[in-house]
Write a protein that holds these residues in place. Structure first.
Motif, PDB file in Angstrom:
ATOM      1  N   GLU A 158       0.822  -1.209   0.000  1.00 37.09           N
ATOM      2  CA  GLU A 158       0.000   0.000   0.000  1.00 37.09           C
ATOM      3  C   GLU A 158       0.859   1.263   0.000  1.00 37.09           C
ATOM      4  OE1 GLU A 158      -3.134   2.311  -0.351  1.00 37.09           O
ATOM      5  OE2 GLU A 158      -3.448   0.142  -0.113  1.00 37.09           O
ATOM      6  N   ILE A 161       2.511   1.448  -3.763  1.00 42.16           N
ATOM      7  CA  ILE A 161       1.843   1.076  -5.008  1.00 42.16           C
ATOM      8  C   ILE A 161       1.684   2.243  -5.975  1.00 42.16           C
ATOM      9  CG2 ILE A 161      -0.485   1.363  -4.026  1.00 42.16           C
ATOM     10  CD1 ILE A 161       0.638  -1.351  -6.538  1.00 42.16           C
ATOM     11  N   GLY A 162       1.303   3.418  -5.480  1.00 42.78           N
ATOM     12  CA  GLY A 162       1.150   4.562  -6.373  1.00 42.78           C
ATOM     13  C   GLY A 162       2.458   4.967  -7.025  1.00 42.78           C
ATOM     14  N   CYS A 189       1.117  -6.450  -9.173  1.00 40.01           N
ATOM     15  CA  CYS A 189       0.307  -5.350  -8.633  1.00 40.01           C
ATOM     16  C   CYS A 189      -1.180  -5.650  -8.763  1.00 40.01           C
ATOM     17  CB  CYS A 189       0.640  -4.045  -9.355  1.00 40.01           C
ATOM     18  SG  CYS A 189       2.275  -3.375  -8.981  1.00 40.01           S
ATOM     19  N   TYR A 190      -1.567  -6.227  -9.894  1.00 40.80           N
ATOM     20  CA  TYR A 190      -2.986  -6.542 -10.094  1.00 40.80           C
ATOM     21  C   TYR A 190      -3.470  -7.581  -9.082  1.00 40.80           C
ATOM     22  CZ  TYR A 190      -7.400  -7.866 -12.127  1.00 40.80           C
ATOM     23  OH  TYR A 190      -8.740  -8.113 -12.290  1.00 40.80           O
ATOM     24  N   PHE A 193      -3.594  -5.639  -5.736  1.00 40.55           N
ATOM     25  CA  PHE A 193      -4.439  -4.438  -5.740  1.00 40.55           C
ATOM     26  C   PHE A 193      -5.200  -4.355  -7.071  1.00 40.55           C
ATOM     27  CE2 PHE A 193      -0.776  -3.520  -3.037  1.00 40.55           C
ATOM     28  CZ  PHE A 193      -1.373  -3.042  -1.886  1.00 40.55           C
ATOM     29  N   ASP A 195      -8.220  -3.379  -8.134  1.00 36.90           N
ATOM     30  CA  ASP A 195      -8.931  -2.153  -8.512  1.00 36.90           C
ATOM     31  C   ASP A 195      -7.947  -1.031  -8.843  1.00 36.90           C
ATOM     32  OD1 ASP A 195     -11.323  -3.457  -8.109  1.00 36.90           O
ATOM     33  OD2 ASP A 195     -11.590  -2.702  -6.073  1.00 36.90           O
ATOM     34  N   ARG A 196      -6.942  -0.863  -8.012  1.00 34.45           N
ATOM     35  CA  ARG A 196      -5.945   0.187  -8.247  1.00 34.45           C
ATOM     36  C   ARG A 196      -5.202  -0.073  -9.556  1.00 34.45           C
ATOM     37  NH1 ARG A 196      -3.818   2.484  -3.448  1.00 34.45           N
ATOM     38  NH2 ARG A 196      -2.388   3.684  -4.775  1.00 34.45           N
ATOM     39  N   CYS A 197      -4.891  -1.332  -9.809  1.00 38.67           N
ATOM     40  CA  CYS A 197      -4.127  -1.669 -11.011  1.00 38.67           C
ATOM     41  C   CYS A 197      -4.983  -1.533 -12.269  1.00 38.67           C
ATOM     42  CB  CYS A 197      -3.574  -3.090 -10.901  1.00 38.67           C
ATOM     43  SG  CYS A 197      -2.343  -3.467 -12.166  1.00 38.67           S
ATOM     44  N   THR A 198      -6.258  -1.888 -12.179  1.00 36.47           N
ATOM     45  CA  THR A 198      -7.150  -1.716 -13.329  1.00 36.47           C
ATOM     46  C   THR A 198      -7.270  -0.242 -13.685  1.00 36.47           C
ATOM     47  OG1 THR A 198      -8.425  -3.698 -12.762  1.00 36.47           O
ATOM     48  CG2 THR A 198      -9.487  -2.079 -14.194  1.00 36.47           C
ATOM     49  N   GLU A 199      -7.417   0.592 -12.676  1.00 35.92           N
ATOM     50  CA  GLU A 199      -7.466   2.035 -12.911  1.00 35.92           C
ATOM     51  C   GLU A 199      -6.179   2.521 -13.576  1.00 35.92           C
ATOM     52  OE1 GLU A 199      -7.940   6.213 -10.363  1.00 35.92           O
ATOM     53  OE2 GLU A 199      -8.050   4.268  -9.357  1.00 35.92           O
ATOM     54  N   TYR A 200      -5.043   2.000 -13.098  1.00 40.38           N
ATOM     55  CA  TYR A 200      -3.760   2.374 -13.712  1.00 40.38           C
ATOM     56  C   TYR A 200      -3.710   1.945 -15.172  1.00 40.38           C
ATOM     57  CZ  TYR A 200       1.027   1.682 -15.234  1.00 40.38           C
ATOM     58  OH  TYR A 200       2.174   1.667 -15.986  1.00 40.38           O
TER      59      TYR A 200
END
Length: 237
Positions: A158, A161-162, A189-190, A193, A195-200
């Motif tokens: 966490e 990740i960004g 990463c997927y 995370f 959801d975060r990775c899909t957004e990326y």
């Protein structure tokens, strides 16, 4: 011949005695471009590396890292990386040894094995993170791959990740093995995370090859559901 040279030659003879012909033939299929290996299995190499690191790791590394890689066996280079991983020393010394070792990495096997044993990242998390950033713009393909494999092994968390997504977008891929490492890192990463990775992925600056390889690696994971895999396949460019 110096005392250290005699010692290194004795270590080589010890490794030659461990050679396993069937394993060498197996390696030849995975790394057809590498000709200087003898077929020592990794558990045997790790046992030797632990012993050397405990007995006199500093002396061994000073002697071995000074050798020309063109004159070394595949396993001798692998062993140096393992000893660095097992060393109990100040992190500044570890960084120094590592920087001397990195130019010797010329294939994915030594690179990825070295990273998996580099547990110093667990003890000196932020120091290693900052230090790794120095090598992201290296012209050496496997130095950059080293950074990326270190990131996917130890920093898909966490807190980081960004920043990882920013690194993936900013990196200038300088070879096939860098692109594949980025794709591997994105897939890790997927898994952690999604959801975060899909957004990326929906807004990433990855080139088409790396982007599509990232999706492929996600769909190859046993940790991803069949429904998710179908959705990921539709995201291909």
């Amino acid at each position: 011949m110096t005392e250290d040279s005699i010692w290194l030659n004795a270590i080589r003879e010890e490794m030659l005695a461990m050679a396993d012909l069937p394993y060498r033939e197996f390696q030849a299929k995975l790394l057809p471009e590498i000709k200087n290996y003898i077929g020592v299995r990794l558990p045997a190499l790790r046992k030797l590396a632990k012993r050397l690191a405990k007995e006199d790791g500093g002396r061994y590394l000073e002697a071995a890292l000074g050798r020309c890689p063109e004159e070394e066996l595949f396993e001798e280079i692998m062993l140096q990386g393992m000893v660095i991983g097992y060393m109990k020393s100040d992190i500044s010394d570890i960084f120094s040894y590592t920087e001397r070792f990195l130019p010797k990495i010329d294939n994915w096997s030594i690179c990825d094995s070295f990273c998996s044993g580099y547990k110093h990242a667990l003890t000196y998390r932020e120091q290693v993170w900052e230090w790794l950033g120095r090598f992201l713009d290296s012209e050496r393909e496997f130095t950059v791959r080293f950074v990326l494999v270190m990131l996917l092994n130890y920093y898909v968390e966490e807190e980081y990740i960004g920043r990882l997504f920013g690194i993936f977008d900013d990196i200038v891929p300088n070879g096939y093995y860098v692109k594949m490492a980025v794709a591997w890192a994105v897939s890790v990463c997927y898994i952690k995370f999604p959801d975060r990775c899909t957004e990326y992925l929906n807004h990433s600056q990855l080139d088409d090859f790396t982007y599509n390889k990232s999706l492929q690696k996600i769909t190859e994971s046993k940790c991803v559901s069949a429904q998710e895999k179908e959705r990921i396949r539709w995201m291909r460019r």
